[in-house]
Design a protein around this motif. Structure first.
Motif, PDB file in Angstrom:
ATOM      1  N   ASP A 193      -1.502  10.167   6.026  1.00  0.00           N
ATOM      2  CA  ASP A 193      -2.465   9.955   7.098  1.00  0.00           C
ATOM      3  C   ASP A 193      -2.420   8.542   7.655  1.00  0.00           C
ATOM      4  OD1 ASP A 193      -3.891  12.581   6.861  1.00  0.00           O
ATOM      5  OD2 ASP A 193      -4.299  11.811   4.850  1.00  0.00           O
ATOM      6  N   VAL A 194      -2.092   7.578   6.799  1.00  0.00           N
ATOM      7  CA  VAL A 194      -2.097   6.159   7.171  1.00  0.00           C
ATOM      8  C   VAL A 194      -0.812   5.526   6.646  1.00  0.00           C
ATOM      9  CG1 VAL A 194      -3.284   3.949   6.817  1.00  0.00           C
ATOM     10  CG2 VAL A 194      -4.624   6.034   7.096  1.00  0.00           C
ATOM     11  N   ALA A 195      -0.261   4.613   7.428  1.00  0.00           N
ATOM     12  CA  ALA A 195       0.877   3.817   6.975  1.00  0.00           C
ATOM     13  C   ALA A 195       0.467   2.348   6.992  1.00  0.00           C
ATOM     14  CB  ALA A 195       2.086   4.040   7.872  1.00  0.00           C
ATOM     15  N   ILE A 196       0.727   1.670   5.896  1.00  0.00           N
ATOM     16  CA  ILE A 196       0.481   0.231   5.797  1.00  0.00           C
ATOM     17  C   ILE A 196       1.853  -0.426   5.711  1.00  0.00           C
ATOM     18  CG2 ILE A 196      -0.595  -1.629   4.479  1.00  0.00           C
ATOM     19  CD1 ILE A 196      -2.426   0.604   3.235  1.00  0.00           C
ATOM     20  N   VAL A 197       2.151  -1.262   6.695  1.00  0.00           N
ATOM     21  CA  VAL A 197       3.450  -1.934   6.758  1.00  0.00           C
ATOM     22  C   VAL A 197       3.210  -3.413   6.502  1.00  0.00           C
ATOM     23  CG1 VAL A 197       5.441  -2.435   8.217  1.00  0.00           C
ATOM     24  CG2 VAL A 197       4.236  -0.252   8.471  1.00  0.00           C
ATOM     25  N   THR A 198       3.857  -3.950   5.467  1.00  0.00           N
ATOM     26  CA  THR A 198       3.713  -5.376   5.185  1.00  0.00           C
ATOM     27  C   THR A 198       5.095  -6.005   5.089  1.00  0.00           C
ATOM     28  OG1 THR A 198       3.542  -4.995   2.794  1.00  0.00           O
ATOM     29  CG2 THR A 198       1.482  -5.177   4.038  1.00  0.00           C
ATOM     30  N   ALA A 247     -12.793  -0.328   3.099  1.00  0.00           N
ATOM     31  CA  ALA A 247     -11.980  -0.619   1.911  1.00  0.00           C
ATOM     32  C   ALA A 247     -10.591  -1.106   2.315  1.00  0.00           C
ATOM     33  CB  ALA A 247     -11.872   0.622   1.026  1.00  0.00           C
ATOM     34  N   LEU A 248     -10.020  -0.507   3.319  1.00  0.00           N
ATOM     35  CA  LEU A 248      -8.708  -0.905   3.817  1.00  0.00           C
ATOM     36  C   LEU A 248      -8.754  -2.313   4.408  1.00  0.00           C
ATOM     37  CD1 LEU A 248      -5.797  -0.013   4.304  1.00  0.00           C
ATOM     38  CD2 LEU A 248      -6.563   1.077   6.408  1.00  0.00           C
ATOM     39  N   ALA A 295     -10.565   0.467  -4.841  1.00  0.00           N
ATOM     40  CA  ALA A 295     -11.603   1.025  -3.964  1.00  0.00           C
ATOM     41  C   ALA A 295     -10.992   1.987  -2.947  1.00  0.00           C
ATOM     42  CB  ALA A 295     -12.352  -0.102  -3.255  1.00  0.00           C
ATOM     43  N   LEU A 296      -9.835   1.629  -2.405  1.00  0.00           N
ATOM     44  CA  LEU A 296      -9.139   2.516  -1.465  1.00  0.00           C
ATOM     45  C   LEU A 296      -8.580   3.733  -2.193  1.00  0.00           C
ATOM     46  CD1 LEU A 296      -7.912   3.115   1.340  1.00  0.00           C
ATOM     47  CD2 LEU A 296      -5.929   1.755   0.633  1.00  0.00           C
ATOM     48  N   ALA A 297      -7.976   3.513  -3.347  1.00  0.00           N
ATOM     49  CA  ALA A 297      -7.319   4.596  -4.088  1.00  0.00           C
ATOM     50  C   ALA A 297      -8.278   5.724  -4.467  1.00  0.00           C
ATOM     51  CB  ALA A 297      -6.648   4.027  -5.334  1.00  0.00           C
ATOM     52  N   GLN A 298      -9.555   5.417  -4.660  1.00  0.00           N
ATOM     53  CA  GLN A 298     -10.534   6.458  -4.993  1.00  0.00           C
ATOM     54  C   GLN A 298     -10.622   7.531  -3.912  1.00  0.00           C
ATOM     55  OE1 GLN A 298     -14.354   4.738  -5.784  1.00  0.00           O
ATOM     56  NE2 GLN A 298     -13.591   3.474  -7.454  1.00  0.00           N
ATOM     57  N   MET A 299     -10.261   7.179  -2.681  1.00  0.00           N
ATOM     58  CA  MET A 299     -10.373   8.121  -1.555  1.00  0.00           C
ATOM     59  C   MET A 299      -9.026   8.737  -1.177  1.00  0.00           C
ATOM     60  SD  MET A 299     -13.104   5.967   0.731  1.00  0.00           S
ATOM     61  CE  MET A 299     -12.554   4.304   0.282  1.00  0.00           C
ATOM     62  N   CYS A 330      -6.676  -5.560   3.003  1.00  0.00           N
ATOM     63  CA  CYS A 330      -5.753  -6.298   3.861  1.00  0.00           C
ATOM     64  C   CYS A 330      -6.164  -7.760   3.990  1.00  0.00           C
ATOM     65  CB  CYS A 330      -5.666  -5.636   5.230  1.00  0.00           C
ATOM     66  SG  CYS A 330      -4.848  -4.029   5.190  1.00  0.00           S
ATOM     67  N   SER A 331      -7.444  -8.011   4.072  1.00  0.00           N
ATOM     68  CA  SER A 331      -7.942  -9.379   4.174  1.00  0.00           C
ATOM     69  C   SER A 331      -7.602 -10.178   2.916  1.00  0.00           C
ATOM     70  CB  SER A 331      -9.445  -9.380   4.415  1.00  0.00           C
ATOM     71  OG  SER A 331      -9.920 -10.693   4.523  1.00  0.00           O
ATOM     72  N   VAL A 332      -7.759  -9.565   1.759  1.00  0.00           N
ATOM     73  CA  VAL A 332      -7.425 -10.240   0.501  1.00  0.00           C
ATOM     74  C   VAL A 332      -5.936 -10.579   0.465  1.00  0.00           C
ATOM     75  CG1 VAL A 332      -7.102  -9.793  -1.974  1.00  0.00           C
ATOM     76  CG2 VAL A 332      -9.326  -9.457  -0.928  1.00  0.00           C
ATOM     77  N   VAL A 333      -5.097  -9.659   0.878  1.00  0.00           N
ATOM     78  CA  VAL A 333      -3.656  -9.927   0.885  1.00  0.00           C
ATOM     79  C   VAL A 333      -3.351 -11.095   1.810  1.00  0.00           C
ATOM     80  CG1 VAL A 333      -1.397  -9.013   1.553  1.00  0.00           C
ATOM     81  CG2 VAL A 333      -2.968  -7.594   0.225  1.00  0.00           C
ATOM     82  N   LYS A 334      -3.880 -11.056   3.014  1.00  0.00           N
ATOM     83  CA  LYS A 334      -3.607 -12.095   4.010  1.00  0.00           C
ATOM     84  C   LYS A 334      -4.092 -13.466   3.548  1.00  0.00           C
ATOM     85  CE  LYS A 334      -6.081 -12.519   7.741  1.00  0.00           C
ATOM     86  NZ  LYS A 334      -6.741 -12.442   9.029  1.00  0.00           N
ATOM     87  N   GLU A 335      -5.298 -13.528   3.033  1.00  0.00           N
ATOM     88  CA  GLU A 335      -5.912 -14.808   2.684  1.00  0.00           C
ATOM     89  C   GLU A 335      -5.486 -15.342   1.315  1.00  0.00           C
ATOM     90  OE1 GLU A 335      -7.453 -16.460   4.984  1.00  0.00           O
ATOM     91  OE2 GLU A 335      -7.306 -14.755   6.338  1.00  0.00           O
ATOM     92  N   THR A 336      -5.119 -14.463   0.388  1.00  0.00           N
ATOM     93  CA  THR A 336      -4.822 -14.883  -0.970  1.00  0.00           C
ATOM     94  C   THR A 336      -3.325 -15.079  -1.227  1.00  0.00           C
ATOM     95  OG1 THR A 336      -6.762 -13.629  -1.698  1.00  0.00           O
ATOM     96  CG2 THR A 336      -5.228 -14.331  -3.421  1.00  0.00           C
TER      97      THR A 336
END
Length: 138
Positions: free
Chosen positions: A78-83, A32-33, A106-110, A37-43
């Protein structure tokens, strides 16, 4: 996908912390992550979309004795996403878009909590080549 990134001065940093629900492991969120990330990068990449680059980190459990003040030695995520983005406005437009929202859901559900904070870049630097060479030969 795993190459070095270059961040222009003036970029905006978004620091997103992710706390997983009890019983959920990194392996459970990995797909899901990656899709998000792929959607952000490509879109949303480039001048119009504003996305510059990003990184994902899993908390290792390490807490620096030298760089930490205070008695609390725990992490609240638990995880850091840096953009990195050209503007906060472009970031917000991308995250309001249905394409992103679907992947984030999808990610937020977990997750039990996520928090995304924005920062202005004030300084950046790297060692000078001559200084690096001097240390290697010393």
């Amino acid at each position: 996908m795993f190459g070095p990134i270059s961040i222009p001065f003036g970029a905006k940093l978004l620091f997103n912390t992710v706390k997983l629900k009890p019983g959920v492991a990194y392996d459970d969120i990995e797909l899901a992550l990656a899709e998000m990330c792929s959607v952000v990068k490509e879109t949303y990449g480039g001048d119009e979309g504003g996305f510059i680059a990003g990184q994902v980190f899993r908390f290792s459990g390490f807490v620096s004795d030298e760089g930490s003040l205070g008695a609390d030695r725990s992490a609240d995520h638990d995880v850091a996403i840096v953009t990195y983005w050209r503007s906060f406005e472009q970031h917000e437009r991308s995250h309001a878009d249905a394409v992103f929202r679907d992947k984030f859901a999808a990610l937020a559900q977990m997750c039990s909590e996520t928090k995304e904070l924005g920062y202005d870049l004030l300084w950046q630097g790297a060692p000078e080549a001559a200084a690096s060479e001097h240390r290697e030969t010393a």
